[in-house]
Design a protein around this motif. Structure first.
Motif, PDB file in Angstrom:
ATOM      1  N   LEU A  60     -48.474  -3.334   8.700  1.00 30.82           N
ATOM      2  CA  LEU A  60     -47.014  -3.206   9.258  1.00 30.82           C
ATOM      3  C   LEU A  60     -46.831  -3.196  10.656  1.00 30.82           C
ATOM      4  O   LEU A  60     -45.920  -3.763  11.143  1.00 30.82           O
ATOM      5  CB  LEU A  60     -46.266  -2.188   8.724  1.00 30.82           C
ATOM      6  CG  LEU A  60     -46.108  -1.967   7.072  1.00 30.82           C
ATOM      7  CD1 LEU A  60     -45.589  -0.703   6.567  1.00 30.82           C
ATOM      8  CD2 LEU A  60     -45.425  -3.257   6.669  1.00 30.82           C
ATOM      9  N   TRP A  61     -48.041  -2.629  11.487  1.00 33.33           N
ATOM     10  CA  TRP A  61     -48.027  -2.722  12.691  1.00 33.33           C
ATOM     11  C   TRP A  61     -49.415  -2.724  13.162  1.00 33.33           C
ATOM     12  O   TRP A  61     -50.356  -2.548  12.414  1.00 33.33           O
ATOM     13  CB  TRP A  61     -47.383  -1.343  13.383  1.00 33.33           C
ATOM     14  CG  TRP A  61     -48.238  -0.314  13.083  1.00 33.33           C
ATOM     15  CD1 TRP A  61     -49.269   0.308  13.337  1.00 33.33           C
ATOM     16  CD2 TRP A  61     -47.692   0.818  11.997  1.00 33.33           C
ATOM     17  NE1 TRP A  61     -49.727   1.505  13.007  1.00 33.33           N
ATOM     18  CE2 TRP A  61     -48.771   1.741  11.732  1.00 33.33           C
ATOM     19  CE3 TRP A  61     -46.799   0.827  10.883  1.00 33.33           C
ATOM     20  CZ2 TRP A  61     -48.684   2.714  11.056  1.00 33.33           C
ATOM     21  CZ3 TRP A  61     -46.639   1.868  10.308  1.00 33.33           C
ATOM     22  CH2 TRP A  61     -47.822   2.709  10.144  1.00 33.33           C
ATOM     23  N   TYR A 129     -45.647  -5.849  15.327  1.00 30.46           N
ATOM     24  CA  TYR A 129     -45.112  -5.620  14.109  1.00 30.46           C
ATOM     25  C   TYR A 129     -45.276  -6.769  13.200  1.00 30.46           C
ATOM     26  O   TYR A 129     -45.171  -7.722  13.617  1.00 30.46           O
ATOM     27  CB  TYR A 129     -43.572  -5.126  14.262  1.00 30.46           C
ATOM     28  CG  TYR A 129     -43.098  -3.842  14.912  1.00 30.46           C
ATOM     29  CD1 TYR A 129     -44.108  -2.900  15.088  1.00 30.46           C
ATOM     30  CD2 TYR A 129     -42.180  -3.883  15.786  1.00 30.46           C
ATOM     31  CE1 TYR A 129     -43.634  -1.489  15.850  1.00 30.46           C
ATOM     32  CE2 TYR A 129     -41.616  -2.701  16.451  1.00 30.46           C
ATOM     33  CZ  TYR A 129     -42.582  -1.624  16.576  1.00 30.46           C
ATOM     34  OH  TYR A 129     -42.346  -0.474  17.250  1.00 30.46           O
ATOM     35  N   TRP A 133     -41.651  -4.767   9.654  1.00 30.87           N
ATOM     36  CA  TRP A 133     -41.490  -3.482  10.541  1.00 30.87           C
ATOM     37  C   TRP A 133     -40.764  -3.738  11.775  1.00 30.87           C
ATOM     38  O   TRP A 133     -40.871  -4.864  12.136  1.00 30.87           O
ATOM     39  CB  TRP A 133     -42.674  -3.147  10.642  1.00 30.87           C
ATOM     40  CG  TRP A 133     -43.015  -1.585  11.347  1.00 30.87           C
ATOM     41  CD1 TRP A 133     -42.846  -1.198  12.456  1.00 30.87           C
ATOM     42  CD2 TRP A 133     -42.932  -0.514  10.316  1.00 30.87           C
ATOM     43  NE1 TRP A 133     -43.016   0.014  12.524  1.00 30.87           N
ATOM     44  CE2 TRP A 133     -43.001   0.747  11.190  1.00 30.87           C
ATOM     45  CE3 TRP A 133     -42.711  -0.144   9.019  1.00 30.87           C
ATOM     46  CZ2 TRP A 133     -42.846   2.057  10.813  1.00 30.87           C
ATOM     47  CZ3 TRP A 133     -42.798   1.020   8.488  1.00 30.87           C
ATOM     48  CH2 TRP A 133     -42.850   2.209   9.195  1.00 30.87           C
ATOM     49  N   TRP A 137     -37.550   1.211  12.145  1.00 27.90           N
ATOM     50  CA  TRP A 137     -38.558   1.799  11.033  1.00 27.90           C
ATOM     51  C   TRP A 137     -39.616   2.853  11.717  1.00 27.90           C
ATOM     52  O   TRP A 137     -39.770   3.772  11.291  1.00 27.90           O
ATOM     53  CB  TRP A 137     -39.296   0.744  10.571  1.00 27.90           C
ATOM     54  CG  TRP A 137     -38.467   0.032   9.093  1.00 27.90           C
ATOM     55  CD1 TRP A 137     -37.749  -0.954   9.066  1.00 27.90           C
ATOM     56  CD2 TRP A 137     -38.223   0.713   7.855  1.00 27.90           C
ATOM     57  NE1 TRP A 137     -37.270  -1.228   7.893  1.00 27.90           N
ATOM     58  CE2 TRP A 137     -37.419  -0.111   7.166  1.00 27.90           C
ATOM     59  CE3 TRP A 137     -38.602   2.037   7.280  1.00 27.90           C
ATOM     60  CZ2 TRP A 137     -37.003   0.037   6.053  1.00 27.90           C
ATOM     61  CZ3 TRP A 137     -38.046   2.147   6.152  1.00 27.90           C
ATOM     62  CH2 TRP A 137     -37.228   1.460   5.445  1.00 27.90           C
ATOM     63  N   SER A 138     -39.921   2.406  12.833  1.00 29.85           N
ATOM     64  CA  SER A 138     -40.622   3.276  13.816  1.00 29.85           C
ATOM     65  C   SER A 138     -40.243   4.839  13.830  1.00 29.85           C
ATOM     66  O   SER A 138     -40.681   5.562  13.966  1.00 29.85           O
ATOM     67  CB  SER A 138     -41.406   2.909  14.894  1.00 29.85           C
ATOM     68  OG  SER A 138     -42.568   1.993  14.521  1.00 29.85           O
ATOM     69  N   TYR A 170     -42.078   3.123   1.397  1.00 32.11           N
ATOM     70  CA  TYR A 170     -42.623   1.957   2.227  1.00 32.11           C
ATOM     71  C   TYR A 170     -43.198   0.943   1.504  1.00 32.11           C
ATOM     72  O   TYR A 170     -42.853  -0.237   1.848  1.00 32.11           O
ATOM     73  CB  TYR A 170     -43.563   2.710   3.313  1.00 32.11           C
ATOM     74  CG  TYR A 170     -43.002   3.491   4.150  1.00 32.11           C
ATOM     75  CD1 TYR A 170     -41.945   3.202   5.028  1.00 32.11           C
ATOM     76  CD2 TYR A 170     -43.373   4.681   4.375  1.00 32.11           C
ATOM     77  CE1 TYR A 170     -41.407   3.935   5.795  1.00 32.11           C
ATOM     78  CE2 TYR A 170     -43.160   5.391   5.513  1.00 32.11           C
ATOM     79  CZ  TYR A 170     -42.029   5.238   6.078  1.00 32.11           C
ATOM     80  OH  TYR A 170     -41.430   6.178   7.241  1.00 32.11           O
ATOM     81  N   PHE A 174     -41.682  -2.610   1.743  1.00 36.12           N
ATOM     82  CA  PHE A 174     -42.258  -3.939   2.403  1.00 36.12           C
ATOM     83  C   PHE A 174     -43.000  -4.611   1.675  1.00 36.12           C
ATOM     84  O   PHE A 174     -43.791  -5.523   2.019  1.00 36.12           O
ATOM     85  CB  PHE A 174     -42.903  -3.078   3.547  1.00 36.12           C
ATOM     86  CG  PHE A 174     -42.037  -2.642   4.528  1.00 36.12           C
ATOM     87  CD1 PHE A 174     -41.600  -3.433   5.454  1.00 36.12           C
ATOM     88  CD2 PHE A 174     -41.952  -1.291   4.864  1.00 36.12           C
ATOM     89  CE1 PHE A 174     -40.563  -3.160   6.566  1.00 36.12           C
ATOM     90  CE2 PHE A 174     -41.157  -0.741   5.557  1.00 36.12           C
ATOM     91  CZ  PHE A 174     -40.649  -1.305   6.679  1.00 36.12           C
TER      92      PHE A 174
END
Length: 186
Positions: A60-61, A129, A133, A137-138, A170, A174
């Motif tokens: 996601l990152w 990201y 993401w 979201w962070s 999550y 996602f």
């Protein structure tokens, strides 16, 4: 993408973050009480490693690789240096009085520091990201992370249950397949 720090800028950035964290632990002498906070330190490291097991390449990152440091190098530095320092500082400097409002402000201040660091990493192109993401979201992730770390220190079982709930959220949101189902899909 080239930054003001050049090709190795990402490595310098993450090493600098680690050095700042280590210096803060040293200056506050939080390391003296490491045994008291060890379960929560291990919990944070475990959650960091669990992320990579669960997403299995569907990040996601991601930390931008440089010539002499990879995404994994940055992640290991964060997981085994920065995160333990974070837990030591977070729990050792925890307000002992002042009620829930003071605690909430304290956790939000920690969230702000982490999010500011992430924003710098994003602006310098040391992080990116994937899969939908976003910085929003962070914000949610970091705020809940500090709340769960505090909760783990006070009531580990509640933190485990909240963590499982967030993991499911999550993974569903996602569209990351749960590892138990991957063999049937792959």
């Amino acid at each position: 993408m080239e930054t003001a720090l050049g090709e190795g800028g990402a490595a310098i950035f993450f090493v600098l973050v680690a050095l700042i964290a280590l210096t803060a632990v040293r200056l506050t002498r939080s390391y003296r009480r490491w045994e008291r906070y060890l379960p929560t330190v291990l919990f944070m490291i475990f959650c960091s490693m669990l992320y990579y097991f669960l997403v299995r390449g569907r990040l996601l990152w991601e930390y931008t690789p440089a010539t002499w440091v990879t995404h994994w190098g940055a992640e290991l530095l964060l997981s085994f240096v920065v995160f333990p320092c974070t837990v030591l500082l977070l729990l050792d400097l925890l307000p002992r009085s002042g009620g829930k409002l003071r605690l909430a402000r304290y956790l939000l201040n920690w969230s702000f520091v982490y999010l500011l660091t992430e924003q710098v990493a994003l602006q310098m192109h040391f992080m990116r990201y994937h899969r939908g993401w976003s910085f929003g979201w962070s914000v949610f992730f970091v705020c809940t992370m500090f709340l769960i770390l505090y909760l783990h220190h006070r009531c580990p079982l509640a933190a485990y249950l909240a963590t499982v709930g967030l993991i499911v959220l999550y993974m569903v949101w996602f569209r990351i397949p749960f590892p138990i189902f991957l063999q049937a899909v792959e």
